[in-house]
Design a protein around this motif. Structure first.
Motif: not given
Lengths: 88, 436
Positions: B329, B42-43, B318-320, B291-292, B295, B396-397, B392-393, B10
């Motif tokens: 999370x 990750x998939x 951060x990861x879930x 991953x992020x 990226x 995170x924010x 979780x969201x 990625x």
């Protein structure tokens, strides 16, 4: 993929089917593709997420399959502005 | 101008897109020896459990690649000659570069015990590894999983989904002990046992024994013997440093990169799992295998390579993930110390998670819906959310946005505080002000 799921009749679906669309939180996504794989009409939801765009697809049924299947909480429904045009 | 990207993960793909977004005509060459090119690594966890088929792991179609107008070389870079800005491919062909990105990733730390080269000893680095596991995992057979972090449980879940009996070895007493609290580890361990996984604590492999070159049993240091057909290991990952180790770049555990993802050579950039990037949260350069960040790093590296000066601002990692089927999370700094099951970090992991300061902890009970918050002076420093992910969201924010939690801090610190309610109420107001 379960096509029959689009006939589910839960309250969330009734609401979202006429007034919601799916939006992504791209930082959570790892592009695994479960969303696209499970979309009953084959919308490439994952590609929308990569571009950080909401799934305002003219054929989206808002069935909720992608939202429910995503293992990472990337997708959620938000209310659609009914006067906003949907793109293709 | 010729941009060369080594690696098709990625970070490499993101860099490719970024370069092309700025430089519409420059030549771009991507080189990778992975026969499967760019796919969602990750998939692989979901491919192992059978939730996806392998074709679904590829995010792009041929026309997506055509639009990017680049050359793809399937091959291995065997040498970087910095003085001539030249690469050697597969020990023979030479290729010059103007700007180079090294995004070669990390690979599994090898299992260093007698018998580790036997047939049936597997890891999970690439799609080819996952396909090999799927081929070997047959119902009714037994597997031993050794290691820690997310990958060890991905292997466990995948093998169970394919009908195997799984023995999971822990060198210490608890799972992922330098990221999770003891109670959190116990929830995961309990769920594993409910799924039929047999946990073996204080279990250190002495040797893997085979028959006709095929795994047949694992012998532990304390004399225990476990009959098995497969040994899957995930004892950590290491950045792939072979290509850069002798070329004079500044290195540490990975390739050191500044906020522009530039290495100590101004024409060479590094991104993704191989890059060790400065982290303002901890004040030092850290490895992530997420991953992020990969990226984002690829994107920033690509923009800088193409001349658009851009700084990489590292967010709290951060990861879930799913731990024994329990969505979890992990954000910011949440743990500390050592984990006997991992050497360094695993995949889907961050060194920052283990940099927990002397913070105050607010948490609710240790059932499947559990939340632990690390409270700093004014902000949240980290969070672990297991089970119910409604917060979780927001968390995170709030952590990434450094929300000032002073109005609820005292209340959060009280014994038996209604942590979830306090956070939910605070979020509603903060969100409006933060315009989210």
């Amino acid at each position: 993929m379960s096509f029959l799921n689009i006939f589910k009749t839960d309250a969330t679906r009734h609401t979202t089917m006429y007034s919601g669309h799916v939006v992504p939180d791209a930082v959570r996504c790892v592009q695994c593709g479960i969303c696209s794989y499970n979309c009953p009409i084959g919308i490439d939801v994952r590609a929308h997420v990569w571009r950080e765009q909401p799934v305002k697809h003219s054929e989206c049924l808002t069935c909720g399959e992608c939202v429910a299947r995503c293992p990472r909480g990337v997708l959620r429904f938000v209310q659609t502005d009914l006067f906003e045009r949907r793109d293709e | 101008m010729r941009y060369v990207i080594i690696g098709a993960g990625v970070a490499g793909y993101s860099a490719l897109q970024a370069i092309r977004s700025v430089d519409k005509t420059g030549e771009i060459v991507m080189i990778s020896d992975d026969p499967n090119g760019y796919y969602s690594r990750p998939g692989l966890a979901y491919y192992l459990t059978g939730e996806l088929d392998d074709k679904a792991l590829y995010p792009n179609k041929q026309e997506d690649y055509k639009k990017l107008n680049f050359k793809y070389i399937r091959g291995r870079v065997t040498k970087i000659m910095r003085e001539d800005r030249t690469l050697e491919l597969d020990g023979k062909t030479l290729l010059t570069y103007s700007k180079l990105l090294v995004a070669v990733g990390a690979r599994a730390t090898p299992l260093d015990v007698p018998g580790s080269k036997l047939e049936g000893v597997v890891k999970l680095d690439h799609l080819a590894d996952a396909k090999n596991i799927v081929k070997l995992a047959r119902g009714g057979r037994s597997a031993v999983v050794v290691g820690g972090g997310i990958t060890a449980l991905e292997l466990t879940e995948g093998l169970i989904a394919r009908g195997m009996k799984v023995h999971y070895l822990l060198r210490g007493d608890h799972y992922w002990s330098n990221v999770l609290e003891k109670g959190e580890s116990e929830v995961v361990e309990h769920r594993l046992q409910e799924e039929g996984v047999q946990l073996h604590r204080q279990a250190e492999i002495k040797e893997i024994v085979g028959k006709r070159n095929q795994v047949s049993e694992v012998r532990l240091q304390d004399g225990r013997v476990i009959k098995c057909d497969l040994v899957a290991y995930a004892i950590g990952i290491r950045p792939c440093m072979e290509l850069v180790k002798d070329i004079g770049l500044k290195l540490d555990r990975g390739i050191l990169a500044d906020e522009h993802l530039q290495t100590s050579d101004p024409d060479i950039y590094a991104a993704g799992d191989v890059a060790q990037v400065f982290d303002p949260l901890t004040g030092r350069a850290v490895l992530d295998s997420l991953w992020n960040p990969a990226r984002e790093q690829g994107k920033v590296a690509g923009l800088n390579m193409a001349g658009r000066k851009t700084a990489y601002l590292k967010s709290p990692p951060f990861n879930v993930t799913r731990l024994a089927g329990l969505t979890t999370t992990i954000i910011g700094t949440v743990g500390r110390g050592y984990d006997l099951d991992l050497f360094g970090i695993a995949r889907g992991d961050s060194e920052t998670w283990r940099d927990m300061p002397d913070a105050i902890v607010a948490q609710n009970g240790f059932d499947v819906n559990h939340m632990r918050l690390l409270l700093g002076e004014k902000t949240l420093l980290g969070a672990v959310i297991m089970g119910d992910q409604k917060l979780s969201w927001p968390l995170q924010k709030m952590i990434v946005g450094a929300a000032d939690i002073s109005p609820i801090r005292e209340q959060l610190m009280k014994p038996n505080a209604p942590v979830a309610d306090l956070i939910a109420d605070f979020w509603v107001n903060w969100r409006q002000n933060a315009d989210l």
